[in-house]
Motif scaffolding. Structure first.
Motif: not given
Length: 316
Positions: A197, A201, A210, A230, A240
């Protein structure tokens, strides 16, 4: 005599309420009954009866980290203990394989007896060549000192370090550049998802918002919260979701691992950072002065020293 008889009966009543482990000593540890209290325990893929068995074994076996708690109690009270987490997962893996209670206990005991703490390598004086190309960074863009942080978003020690790193950046705004490298440990259930993640980002220029959100809520990291944070950080969720299909980590013994201009930092205090940074700045200034005076600087080694690669062992 009457008094002694009453005291004797009272003692028997107390003993009747206690359970005794195999060693014969009275157990004074609370019994954990809710699997949710086994923090970061991955109970997916096992039945309710198997969950009950897993928690039973965890209540009966001691964590050998020196806490004087059972594995279950240690997971509840000390989520930073990597031993209890590894032991809990060893127990659950044995149950998934269909092991009986005796086999599960045997698997735990085998793991506990052979568990070895990862030791920090003694590599003082060694300068590592660490590729920081494309990695998230903040601080002075032309800073002479680079701190590389290998980190895991679910690691409590990494979370604690963030305040110190903020101090370092404020104390050396032009002299220090902080680079973040992903290193999700396999003992943390959602560390890899958090890492992926963060990479997604970063691709959208939203890494640090994030990053901060996940460290501020490191104990609440799960798939649902990662996506929620997010969205809150303003990411394009379509892109994403696409980027979440892939990710990468670095090869380091544990987290957080830090390097100051390629030299491993053995301590994590602000004073340790300050000392290392000032030494690097002094060396850089000394080298510049020697060059201006006509001295011939020593050539850089043609092949930088690189650390031995090791598969993530799950140590912090």
């Amino acid at each position: 005599m009457q008094t002694l008889r009453v005291l004797g009966i009272f003692a028997l009543v107390l003993l009747a309420g206690l359970t005794f482990p195999a060693g014969g000593q009275a157990a004074t540890h609370p019994v954990i009954t809710d699997p949710a209290d086994v923090r970061e325990g991955d109970f997916t893929g096992i039945s309710e009866a198997q969950k009950t068995l897993a928690v039973k074994v965890m209540n009966a076996q001691m964590c050998n980290c020196g806490c004087d708690m059972t594995v279950a109690e240690c997971r509840l009270r000390d989520s930073s203990c990597r031993r209890s987490l590894i032991f809990a997962r060893t127990i659950m893996d044995a149950i998934r394989e269909g092991g009986s209670e005796a086999k599960v206990v045997e698997a735990y005991q085998a793991k506990a007896s052979t568990f070895v703490e990862a030791k920090m390598p003694d590599d003082r004086g060694v300068v590592y060549a660490i590729d920081t190309t494309g990695s998230p960074a903040r601080g002075g863009t032309k800073a002479p000192v680079t701190i590389v942080e290998f980190s895991d978003f679910q690691c409590p020690y990494c979370k604690e370090l963030q305040e110190t790193l903020e101090q370092v950046l404020k104390a050396f705004p032009q002299d220090v550049r902080l680079v973040f490298k992903q290193y999700p440990l396999n003992i943390h259930q959602y560390a890899r998802q958090a890492s992926v993640a963060a990479l997604a980002a970063h691709a959208q220029g939203k890494f640090w918002p994030l990053h901060d959100k996940m460290f501020q809520n490191f104990s609440a990291i799960n798939e649902e919260n990662i996506k929620r944070w997010a969205r809150e950080a303003g990411l394009n969720m379509g892109q994403f979701e696409k980027d979440m299909a892939d990710g990468a980590g670095a090869k380091v013994l544990g987290t957080p691992t830090l390097f100051v201009n390629g030299r491993r930092l053995q301590e994590r205090s602000f004073e340790a950072f300050k000392k290392a940074i000032q030494e690097e700045l002094a060396a850089i200034k000394g080298g510049s002065a020697a060059t201006k005076a006509g001295a011939v600087p020593k050539p850089a080694p043609s092949t930088p020293t690189k650390p031995k690669t090791t598969k993530p062992s799950g140590s912090h």
